[in-house]
Design an enzyme around this catalytic site. Structure first.
Site, PDB file in Angstrom:
ATOM      1  N   GLN A 249       0.778  -1.210  -0.048  1.00  0.00           N
ATOM      2  CA  GLN A 249      -0.100   0.023  -0.030  1.00  0.00           C
ATOM      3  C   GLN A 249       0.950   1.389  -0.093  1.00  0.00           C
ATOM      4  OE1 GLN A 249      -2.901   0.349  -0.681  1.00  0.00           O
ATOM      5  NE2 GLN A 249      -4.081  -1.622   0.112  1.00  0.00           N
ATOM      6  N   GLU A 298      -1.704 -15.644  -3.760  1.00  0.00           N
ATOM      7  CA  GLU A 298      -1.139 -14.400  -4.630  1.00  0.00           C
ATOM      8  C   GLU A 298      -0.673 -14.804  -6.070  1.00  0.00           C
ATOM      9  OE1 GLU A 298      -0.023 -11.301  -6.564  1.00  0.00           O
ATOM     10  OE2 GLU A 298      -1.434 -10.989  -4.706  1.00  0.00           O
ATOM     11  N   ASP A 343      -9.023  -8.793  -1.338  1.00  0.00           N
ATOM     12  CA  ASP A 343      -8.809  -7.493  -1.537  1.00  0.00           C
ATOM     13  C   ASP A 343      -7.932  -7.445  -3.412  1.00  0.00           C
ATOM     14  OD1 ASP A 343      -7.452  -4.830  -1.682  1.00  0.00           O
ATOM     15  OD2 ASP A 343      -5.772  -5.562  -0.421  1.00  0.00           O
ATOM     16  N   CYS A 370     -11.408  -0.779  -4.567  1.00  0.00           N
ATOM     17  CA  CYS A 370     -10.571   0.431  -4.918  1.00  0.00           C
ATOM     18  C   CYS A 370     -11.308   0.911  -5.896  1.00  0.00           C
ATOM     19  CB  CYS A 370      -9.074   0.280  -5.210  1.00  0.00           C
ATOM     20  SG  CYS A 370      -8.515  -1.089  -6.418  1.00  0.00           S
ATOM     21  N   GLU A 405     -10.718   3.853  -1.358  1.00  0.00           N
ATOM     22  CA  GLU A 405     -10.728   2.570  -1.057  1.00  0.00           C
ATOM     23  C   GLU A 405     -11.942   2.369   0.016  1.00  0.00           C
ATOM     24  OE1 GLU A 405      -7.287  -0.652  -1.332  1.00  0.00           O
ATOM     25  OE2 GLU A 405      -7.831   1.506  -2.380  1.00  0.00           O
TER      26      GLU A 405
END
Length: 412
Positions: A249, A298, A343, A370, A405
């Protein structure tokens, strides 16, 4: 010929444009603020709407302020004072949720403002065209030469200033800068022009580091060139090892708040946590102490490598990183999971991932968006599958831009 129109700006759109009307047409006007009357140049015409950009402010909104960066394509809301930016972002989230999820009962919480509206970014990706160094102009590949960027942490501004004093034309076509907010130093990743002039690149790196005390290392793509090849940063008392091309981030202070919000919303008490689109483990590693096991999925392998190394460095043994595409990997994981974190990148969740989450049936889900315009699309299947929204918490990670966000908690 350019079509010029005059209109009142009545609202704000997802994406940050002001919204007005010209007879039956909706007009999206970049650079306009609600409450203003503007003259605008139309650059795109459709059956039901127009797109335009401000050419003259006929009546300014009281929230309009002088821009700080010129040109400022990467800070498209710098002409709006920060309290108004926060209010407008809250309006965008509320409008998108009411439009696509009209029947939710939970109130939308006020936007959590950033403590630093400027000087917050811990990373930057800059492009090079000859001697021009900066960001691409909106919608183009034209590089806007940028002498300074006040969005960046001070150590990154120093690194940018140091590079601009050197001759880099013809040697590189891209520079990635990353800073450690916790420890106050930076590293850089150079993408060379081809064929790469290695001796000249070494001289450039040596001169750059010599003139920039806070610059601790430079890589050539992902190969070591000079100094360190990664940085360390902290989040919720976890020390993260970060490669220069792994996502983290950009707003450290707000990332800390996000971890705290997610922890509170999940109310963790053991069991297994699934973290999809986990990156380097920004949520998985800080939350590991509250669960028996955390599975972090991921697709970006350098981020997985960083996450595994960070887990070892912090002696966290119950987080298991899996390198794989979330929508394919999660469906094949053994259950059960008591909680899940989603996310996704700006494009939102793949429908197959949502289906896999529904099949696993965790009691609690955190969905982080987002892109407010995709919240309804991604959450509707979960609401249909008997999940209820218990929290909608917008948080501003990107001052001076319209990006926002939103943390949404759901319970089965």
């Amino acid at each position: 010929m350019t079509e010029t129109i005059e209109l009142e700006i009545e609202g704000i759109a997802q994406g940050g444009d002001g919204v007005g009307r010209l007879e039956e047409l909706v007009v999206f006007v970049s650079g306009a603020i609600p409450g203003e009357r503007v003259r605008a140049n139309v650059y795109e015409r459709h059956t039901r709407f127009l797109r335009a950009t401000v050419s003259e402010i006929l009546r300014a909104a009281p929230e309009r302020i002088a821009p700080r960066v010129s040109p400022g394509d990467h800070v498209p809301w710098q002409h709006i004072d920060y309290p108004a930016q926060v209010r407008l972002k809250g309006a965008i989230v509320a409008e998108q949720i009411r439009k696509f999820l009209p029947n939710i009962a939970v109130p939308i919480q006020p936007v959590i403002a950033a403590p630093q509206p400027w000087g917050y970014r811990n990373s930057a990706r800059l492009h090079v065209d000859g001697s021009a160094l900066g960001y691409h102009a909106t919608g183009t590949k034209t590089v806007i030469d940028l002498t300074d960027d006040p969005l960046l942490l001070p150590v990154l501004r120093e690194a940018l200033a140091g590079l601009r004093q050197l001759s880099f034309a013809g040697l590189i076509n891209e520079v990635t800068l990353r800073a450690s907010a916790a420890y106050g130093y930076a590293a850089a990743r150079l993408s060379p022009t081809l064929p790469a002039d290695y001796p000249a690149l070494v001289r450039l790196a040596t001169s750059w580091m010599a003139s920039t005390p806070g610059l601790a290392g430079i890589t050539l793509n992902d190969e070591p060139l000079l100094g360190t090849t990664h940085i360390y940063d902290e989040l919720d008392d976890v020390v993260f090892r970060l490669s220069l091309n792994s996502f983290f981030q950009v707003n450290h202070a707000q990332a800390e708040r996000m971890v705290a919000i997610v922890q509170t919303a999940l109310a963790p008490h053991g069991g297994r946590l699934l973290d999809a689109y986990s990156g380097v483990g920004s949520f998985a590693l800080p939350l590991a102490r509250f669960y028996d096991e955390v599975i972090a999925v991921e697709a970006h392998e350098p981020a997985v490598h960083d996450g595994r190394q960070s887990a070892r460095d912090n002696q966290i043994q119950n987080v298991h990183f899996i390198a794989g595409v979330a929508e394919r990997t999660v469906a094949n994981l053994p259950g059960p999971f008591q909680a899940a974190i989603l996310d996704p990148p700006r494009r939102g969740c793949h429908p197959a991932l949502i289906s896999a989450i529904i099949a696993h049936a965790p009691a609690r889900i955190i969905y982080i968006s987002c892109h407010p315009g995709l919240i309804g699309r991604d959450l509707m299947p979960l609401l249909t599958a008997d999940y209820q929204i218990t929290l909608v918490q917008p948080i501003d990670l990107f001052p001076q831009t319209p990006h926002i966000e939103t943390i949404i908690a759901l319970q089965r």
